[in-house]
Design an enzyme around this catalytic site. Structure first.
Site, PDB file in Angstrom:
ATOM      1  N   ASP A  79       0.853  -1.200   0.000  1.00  5.00           N
ATOM      2  CA  ASP A  79       0.000   0.000   0.000  1.00  5.00           C
ATOM      3  C   ASP A  79       0.886   1.246   0.000  1.00  5.00           C
ATOM      4  O   ASP A  79       2.051   1.204   0.407  1.00  5.00           O
ATOM      5  CB  ASP A  79      -0.974   0.011   1.187  1.00  5.00           C
ATOM      6  CG  ASP A  79      -0.284   0.048   2.544  1.00  5.00           C
ATOM      7  OD1 ASP A  79       0.757  -0.629   2.699  1.00  5.00           O
ATOM      8  OD2 ASP A  79      -0.757   0.766   3.440  1.00  5.00           O
ATOM      9  N   GLU A 105      -0.076  -0.638   5.867  1.00  2.83           N
ATOM     10  CA  GLU A 105       1.021  -0.108   6.666  1.00  2.83           C
ATOM     11  C   GLU A 105       0.923   1.398   6.760  1.00  2.83           C
ATOM     12  O   GLU A 105       1.156   1.991   7.805  1.00  2.83           O
ATOM     13  CB  GLU A 105       2.369  -0.489   6.037  1.00  2.83           C
ATOM     14  CG  GLU A 105       3.553  -0.382   6.996  1.00  2.83           C
ATOM     15  CD  GLU A 105       4.158   1.003   7.072  1.00  2.83           C
ATOM     16  OE1 GLU A 105       4.855   1.313   8.028  1.00  2.83           O
ATOM     17  OE2 GLU A 105       3.915   1.813   6.150  1.00  2.83           O
TER      18      GLU A 105
HETATM   19 ZN   LIG Z   1       6.896   2.214   4.054  1.00  2.00          ZN
END
Ligand SMILES: [Zn+2]
Length: 385
Positions: A74, A140
């Site tokens: 992501d 994340e």
């Molecule tokens: Zn990163």
């Protein structure tokens, strides 16, 4: 079947995987890894009140040791796409650089890991001496709830064992090979609330102004350093980030005053010992005269460090061989998914150069993609030698 890290990085950048959207990035990894013989699991993780997020775990080999490459596909949003020199999800190359959101944080790093692993397998009859795994989060950059922490639990429940982990976050400051991250400081947010007695500003004997108490406690909490630093860390630091009363009236003494603070702390403390230290400093200064309370926000950012030893030496030597640089073992900067992985196996972070991450015109030199692939390949070769 070897893979060109530059082509894979470009194709990953072309997947618009802004958290929590998968964007085709995990599908691309799944196809690439399956073709090389990996068993690939696509794992959708959920939590009430949050978006479902797709993640990936892939493994080749069933024996120990299991060397895990970790990362996330992501990316943060591109912002205003019009100010980019090359569109953020086009994967265009110019001036020997690959442009696009995620080029360094961290699709470029993932492309290098995959290319290195596939190179190693191709040179070793398609099988590692132990196991090679990929632990890839799709969450994340967001709230990081439906990513690595839950994926680790999922893997543990399946009986997966990890021996060492390399997290490919952009760890270098100026040049590829200058920095390995071996730990991160912890982070803790707190609120300090002082209660007084509200009343008319002209009759101070009938009231108790909480602002006086708050100032005293803020002073006392900051009067002494939290520590002097440790072998692997700089001194811990506490910063007040806001002082709030919210009083719009001039002739009223408020009943309550609040302050907010953040602490970045090293391995001289735990979350619990740190809270006790701050609370005892406040209690001493309050001397039973100031009424105060602390509210601590839940923190999933404890301090951790992978102590220098054979694994960090091996990573460092592989970097030096490929780049000629001797990396610093650093614990600076914010938190990362390594704080979760550290509960399962030793983890170090090494990836690309972080300079343009999260910025407009995020980009990576093609030479760095080749060099990082060579470093990862060297690490894998040495690990299974
Ligand atoms: Zn990163």
């Amino acid at each position: 079947m070897p893979t060109d890290p530059i082509v894979l990085a470009r194709d990953l950048v072309r997947c618009p995987s802004v958290t929590p959207v998968e964007g085709g990035a995990l599908k691309l990894l799944e196809t690439t890894l399956k073709a090389a013989g990996f068993t690939v699991h696509r794992v959708t993780l959920r939590e009430p009140g949050t978006d479902d997020v797709e993640n990936l775990y892939a493994r080749i080999g069933s024996a120990a040791p299991n060397l895990v490459f970790a990362g996330h596909t992501d990316v943060v949003p591109p912002g205003d796409e019009k100010v980019w020199t090359h569109p953020p999800f086009a994967g265009e190359m110019a001036g020997a650089e690959l442009y696009g959101r995620g080029a360094v944080d961290m699709k470029g790093g993932i492309a290098c890991m995959v290319a290195a692993a596939l190179d190693h397998l191709a040179a070793n009859k398609g099988k590692p001496k132990g196991s090679i795994s990929f632990l890839i989060s799709g969450d994340e950059e967001g709230i990081a709830v439906n990513g690595t922490p839950k994926l680790l639990i999922w893997a543990a429940e399946r009986g997966e064992k990890f021996d060492h982990c390399l997290l490919g976050e952009p760890s270098n400051v100026e040049a590829l090979g200058d920095t390995i991250k071996i730990g991160r400081r912890g982070s803790l947010n707190g609120h300090l609330i002082v209660t007084g007695k509200q009343g008319h500003v002209a009759y101070p004997d009938r009231v108790d102004n909480p602002i006086r108490g708050l100032v005293t406690l803020i002073e006392a909490i900051q009067a002494e350093p939290l520590d002097q630093g440790t072998a692997e860390f700089s001194p811990s630091n506490l910063e007040f980030v806001s002082v709030d009363v919210g009083n719009k009236t001039v002739n009223l003494i408020p009943g309550e005053a609040r302050a907010r603070f953040n602490i970045r702390f090293n391995d001289a403390h735990t979350l619990d010992s740190l809270k006790k230290l701050i609370e005892s400093r406040a209690a001493k200064a309050a001397a039973s005269k100031i009424k105060f309370a602390f509210k601590w926000e839940p923190s999933n950012a404890a301090v951790f460090v992978t102590k220098p030893g054979p694994f960090t030496d091996m990573v460092r030597d592989a970097i030096t061989k490929a780049t000629g640089r001797t990396p610093t073992l650093s614990t600076s900067g914010g938190t990362s998914d390594a704080r979760f992985i550290t509960n399962y196996c030793p983890v170090v972070e090494f990836g690309l150069v972080g300079q343009t991450m999260h910025q407009v015109d995020e980009r990576v030199p093609l030479a760095d993609l080749r060099a990082l692939t060579a470093i990862y390949r060297e690490i894998i070769d040495r690990y299974f030698a």
